[in-house]
Design an enzyme around this catalytic site. Structure first.
Site, mmCIF file in Angstrom:
data_model
loop_
_atom_site.group_PDB
_atom_site.id
_atom_site.type_symbol
_atom_site.label_atom_id
_atom_site.label_comp_id
_atom_site.label_asym_id
_atom_site.label_seq_id
_atom_site.Cartn_x
_atom_site.Cartn_y
_atom_site.Cartn_z
ATOM 1 N N SER A 146 0.855 -1.101 -0.178
ATOM 2 C CA SER A 146 0.037 0.027 0.051
ATOM 3 C C SER A 146 0.894 1.020 -0.024
ATOM 4 O O SER A 146 2.130 1.276 0.256
ATOM 5 C CB SER A 146 -0.802 0.049 1.249
ATOM 6 O OG SER A 146 -1.554 1.209 1.472
ATOM 7 N N TYR A 159 -2.496 -1.644 10.781
ATOM 8 C CA TYR A 159 -2.536 -1.577 9.188
ATOM 9 C C TYR A 159 -1.148 -1.199 8.362
ATOM 10 O O TYR A 159 -0.586 -1.924 7.691
ATOM 11 C CB TYR A 159 -3.628 -0.742 8.651
ATOM 12 C CG TYR A 159 -3.648 -0.961 7.063
ATOM 13 C CD1 TYR A 159 -4.308 -1.701 6.534
ATOM 14 C CD2 TYR A 159 -3.114 0.134 6.135
ATOM 15 C CE1 TYR A 159 -4.505 -1.784 5.229
ATOM 16 C CE2 TYR A 159 -3.387 0.089 4.982
ATOM 17 C CZ TYR A 159 -3.730 -0.961 4.435
ATOM 18 O OH TYR A 159 -3.902 -0.965 3.043
#
Length: 291
Positions: A146, A159
């Site tokens: 990401s 995350y």
């Protein structure tokens, strides 16, 4: 060569294919002429996507699969090679989010993020890569990191940690494939999406009001900030087209929004080069979004 030349006619296995960028990748793989194996813990979602692809003249198989379970992922590989064929593209995409201060994060929520986002990628590599190597045919592995994999973000630590880990795993895997002499046909690539529409923020974990002193408002506020960003995020099908073309051109870092993600990479590299500690911006909120 373009993406259709490389991937058309092959088999793609996509985890987390039931929604968001995973569904976009599956739809575009079908448009390129691939047979798609749709894996997701949400069996109803991938069954619906299978029906959509088959109705459009494509070939698709759906399998309910929890990537936290190594035996389930091994069974996914076994069934794919037995019933569908050798895999040309494995996309380890399944992922979840978590909001809130790290010290407020329930242990179960931490484990959920790590088990899905990190261990799920490991299980996918371990189940599929030996078969890809043995087939001695060109094959690709995409692991979903990401923009958060090159950033530091408050109130999303589990995350962000997981996506840094996936990026490191993928970089190390590339070196190991080279060291073992398989890089003539095994292509390892890291995917770093920027803001792409999905339901990851709605489904994200938070903190419980039952935990003494837990700041529920901070977690909810960060979720709201990410949902606001989602409104202007990239369409998953558009993101998929960009990623497939970049992969076909041989890049290692595949970026849905190159300018946005490169900017985050540059900022991260400069912070490390100058030994500059992380700094809060905009009252601690992060102004990008993950897949």
């Amino acid at each position: 060569m373009n993406a259709r030349d490389i991937f058309g006619g092959g088999v793609a296995v996509i985890t987390g294919a039931g929604a968001g960028i995973g569904a976009g990748l599956a739809r575009h793989a079908h448009r390129l002429g691939m047979s798609v194996v749709l894996a997701d813990i949400d069996g109803a979602a991938v069954a619906a996507l299978r029906d959509e692809i088959v109705a459009d003249g494509g070939a698709a198989v759906d399998l309910a699969c929890d990537v936290r379970d190594p035996e389930a992922v091994a069974a996914l590989a076994e069934r794919t090679y037995r019933d569908v064929g050798p895999v040309r593209l494995l996309i380890n995409n399944a992922g979840v989010e978590q909001f809130g201060y790290l010290w407020d994060t329930p242990v179960a929520n931490w484990n959920r993020v790590m088990d899905i986002n990190v261990s799920g990628v490991f299980h996918g590599v371990r189940a599929f890569l030996p078969r890809m190597i043995a087939a001695e045919a060109a094959a690709w592995i995409w692991n979903l990191s990401s923009i958060g994999g090159v950033a530091t973000v408050p109130l999303q630590a589990p995350y962000i940690v997981s996506k840094h880990a996936v990026l490191a795993l993928t970089e190390c895997l590339r070196l190991e494939v080279q060291l073992a002499g398989h890089d003539d046909h095994i292509h390892v690539q890291a995917v770093l999406p920027g803001a792409v529409k999905s339901n990851i923020f709605e489904a994200a974990g938070g903190v419980s009001a039952d935990l003494a002193g837990a700041d529920v408002d901070a977690a909810d506020s960060q979720r709201d900030a990410m949902l606001a960003i989602k409104a202007g995020a990239m369409d998953p099908l558009d993101a998929a087209e960009v990623l497939f073309e970049q992969s076909a051109h041989g890049g290692f870092y595949l970026l849905t929004q190159p300018e946005q993600v490169r900017s985050a990479m540059t900022e991260r590299a400069e912070s490390l080069r100058t030994l500059t500690p992380p700094q809060l911006r905009n009252k601690g909120r992060f102004e990008s979004a993950e897949h």
